[in-house]
Every structure is written in structure tokens, then in C-alpha cells.
Design an enzyme around this catalytic site. Sequence first.
Site, PDB file in Angstrom:
ATOM      1  N   HIS A   1       2.972 -20.290 -30.316  1.00 52.78           N
ATOM      2  CA  HIS A   1       1.801 -19.448 -30.606  1.00 52.78           C
ATOM      3  C   HIS A   1       1.233 -19.631 -32.021  1.00 52.78           C
ATOM      4  CE1 HIS A   1       2.293 -17.773 -26.732  1.00 52.78           C
ATOM      5  NE2 HIS A   1       3.089 -16.759 -27.007  1.00 52.78           N
TER       6      HIS A   1
ATOM      7  N   HIS B   1      -3.350 -12.455 -25.873  1.00 48.88           N
ATOM      8  CA  HIS B   1      -1.987 -12.122 -25.466  1.00 48.88           C
ATOM      9  C   HIS B   1      -1.809 -10.619 -25.241  1.00 48.88           C
ATOM     10  CE1 HIS B   1       2.322 -12.652 -25.135  1.00 48.88           C
ATOM     11  NE2 HIS B   1       2.200 -13.935 -25.354  1.00 48.88           N
TER      12      HIS B   1
ATOM     13  N   GLU C   1      -2.463 -15.081 -19.568  1.00 49.27           N
ATOM     14  CA  GLU C   1      -3.026 -15.764 -20.728  1.00 49.27           C
ATOM     15  C   GLU C   1      -3.715 -17.065 -20.302  1.00 49.27           C
ATOM     16  OE1 GLU C   1       0.470 -16.337 -23.357  1.00 49.27           O
ATOM     17  OE2 GLU C   1       1.394 -14.993 -21.928  1.00 49.27           O
TER      18      GLU C   1
HETATM   19  C1  BGC Z   1       5.402 -16.873 -23.620  1.00 50.72           C
HETATM   20  C2  BGC Z   1       6.754 -16.220 -23.648  1.00 50.72           C
HETATM   21  C3  BGC Z   1       6.947 -15.569 -24.990  1.00 50.72           C
HETATM   22  C4  BGC Z   1       5.829 -14.577 -25.180  1.00 50.72           C
HETATM   23  C5  BGC Z   1       5.912 -13.854 -26.500  1.00 50.72           C
HETATM   24  C6  BGC Z   1       4.362 -15.845 -23.850  1.00 50.72           C
HETATM   25  O1  BGC Z   1       3.121 -16.446 -23.916  1.00 50.72           O
HETATM   26  O2  BGC Z   1       5.168 -17.524 -22.409  1.00 50.72           O
HETATM   27  O3  BGC Z   1       7.775 -17.142 -23.408  1.00 50.72           O
HETATM   28  O4  BGC Z   1       8.184 -14.948 -25.087  1.00 50.72           O
HETATM   29  O5  BGC Z   1       4.609 -15.236 -25.106  1.00 50.72           O
HETATM   30  O6  BGC Z   1       5.935 -14.724 -27.537  1.00 50.72           O
END
Ligand code: BGC
Length: 353
Positions: free
Chosen positions: A108, A182, A318
Site C-alpha cells: 500500500h 480502502h 478495492e
Molecule cells: C490487503 C490485505 C491487508 C489489508 C490491510 C488489503 O488490501 O489485501 O492483505 O491486510 O489491505 O493492509
Amino acid sequence: MTLSIKVEEYGISPKGEAVQLFTLTNAQGASASITNFGANLVTLYTPDNKGQFADIVLGYDSLEDYFTNVPYLGATIGRVGNRIGNGQCEIAGKTYTFVQNNGTNHLHGGLEGFDKKVWRAETFKTESSVGIHLDLLSEDGDQGYPGNLQVRTTYELHNDNQLTCEYSATTDKTTILNMTNHSYFNLDMANQTDILSHELQLKSNQVTLLDQNQLPTGEVMNVAGTAFDFTEPKAIGQDIFADDAQLNIGGGYDINYIITDQSSQLRVAAIVTEAKTGRRLTVKTTEPCIQLYTANFLDGSLKGKGRAFEKHSAFCLEPQHVPDAPNKPMFKSIELKPGETYSSKMSFAFDTV
Ligand code: BGC
């Protein structure tokens, strides 16, 4: 009710910048509040089938909680959402390394991704909507990524109870970009501590298979006859505890679905319905894929809005490209070159059944 925008002081960022909270309210009384710290979506109030409004996204009670926000509640994710294997990839023939903030993966956008930066905000009103433009310059080298990237996020709440979120960006060096939102939704957050009875339908027949590091292996699996099949509406909890190697990797659903319609039109990717409140969420996107994540890593240790964030207490949908695309050439590229304009749009529409 008329369209309105409320601006409140929300606090001071770790770098000493003043941060605001903007609340957009439409003519039906639905509202979304967004902070220019991270362009995070903090609250989203929508009506149930009796006309009662309630907040349907997980979030915190103070700005300071967003400084860490390990699970990325409500976050605007960038530059690259999801995982980059070994925190490394090639861009325009050169190898770049990024912080490994998820085991050996880069996740991310790194430790100070877009969700941890203060954006310049400007609100706007149209005849049928209220919105906010958030602008950011992510400098050459930011979190290891090349190129000065000028990026804009626009949230717009429409009178038909649709919240749209649009991204655009340009760069002066070839870079990579895979933005997403998110938000953690629970359409009956006031009464239900999990989303297992919510019914989900996905406009997708295929997922990208994962290895033990939650990276796509490069293979694609047809969902027919598996726990991942949401081609017809199905309770999220129906198969979530099945003994399935792919489900076990993420402790629930945490996988990327390839949307069947691979055009880049804004089209429906997911529909979620909650029976008690009648709330229905329809997610549209211009992206090729959508990650389904059922909040498997929440464990009750974080709190906000009067509740602990428990495992499966929300779901994320997402829109994005295939994770680790820079290292998986069989999937669509996420490169952005000088002279090109990145653009991505999603829509979260709310009605009741
Ligand atoms: C991911 C997860 C992650 C979460 C929080 C999601 O987009 O697929 O694996 O734990 O984000 O970071």
C-alpha cells in the site's frame, strides 16, 4: 435539505500542518466526511429502508489515530496499492527498491503512502452534488518511487446517494501507480459485529491465485464450484471458513478478482446487500480488478466509533490492477509515463431493497 459542506479543524499533522475534516451532505441527508490528512474517508452516513441514517464505514475518533492506521481504514492508497514482492521491481530498465512493510513485501505505498500525507483541499458544489478535490505532489524518490507525481483525488457525493471517487495523475519520469480506496464497510455497523450475513455478488469469474506471501503466482483460477464463487449473490460467511488452501493464506477472503468485463468503462463490479437494514451498495469501477478483503487481520485491538474492530467486522472492495503487476508481466502494466494521464474512477452507490 440542501446540499452543504461543513469544514472543521481536525488537528495538526506530525509535520505540523493544520488538517481539516470536510463533511459533504447531499439533499437527501446522506453525508460523507473526508479529511485532507491522507484523503481518508472518515464517516459515511446512508439511509436504511426505514429512512434511518447510520454510519457504515469503520473509522477512528481522532486525527491522531490516522497517523498509524495499520489496517488502512478509509485510506486513499498510493502510489502502488496491494503488494510488490520483495519490495522490488524494474521500472524503465532500472531496479527500484521499496520499504518492506508487510513481511518481505512492499504494501500500500510504504510507510508514508498517500494515506499519511496532507493534501491541498478545495471543495465544490454543483446543482446535484457536493465534492472535494484533494491535490498532492509526491516528489521524485517518495517512498522509493521515481518521478515527480502530481496527483488528484476527487470525492463527490451526489443527490442520488452515490459517492464517486476519482483519481488522476501525471509524472515527469516513468513510474508505477495503482491507486485504490480502502474503506471498510459494514452496512449494519450499529448492530452487527461482523459482515458474514451480508450478501455479495461479484461480476467476476476468475481470481488471481496467491502464494504463501499473498502474492499472485501468475496463475488465474475459475471460481465456479469453489468458495470464491460470488457470481450469484451469496452470504460472505457461507464458505469463508471452508478448508481451502487459498482461503487459509489470508485467513478469509483476501484476493483479487478479475472483472469479467475488461473494458475500462465505469461498470458494476460488486453488489452487497444487507437484509436487516435493506441497505444495498453497488460498486462500479473503471479498473480491471477488484480486491475482496474481509478484514481478516483485524483482531479487536483497535477501536473507534464506540466499537473494537474485530475480525470480519467489515469488508473492503478495492478496485485496482493485479497486485505485483510490475513483477508479473502476464498482467496489465501499471506503468505511467511522462505525457500520459493516469485516470481511475469508482462509484459507491447506495439504495435499499
Ligand atoms: C490487503 C490485505 C491487508 C489489508 C490491510 C488489503 O488490501 O489485501 O492483505 O491486510 O489491505 O493492509
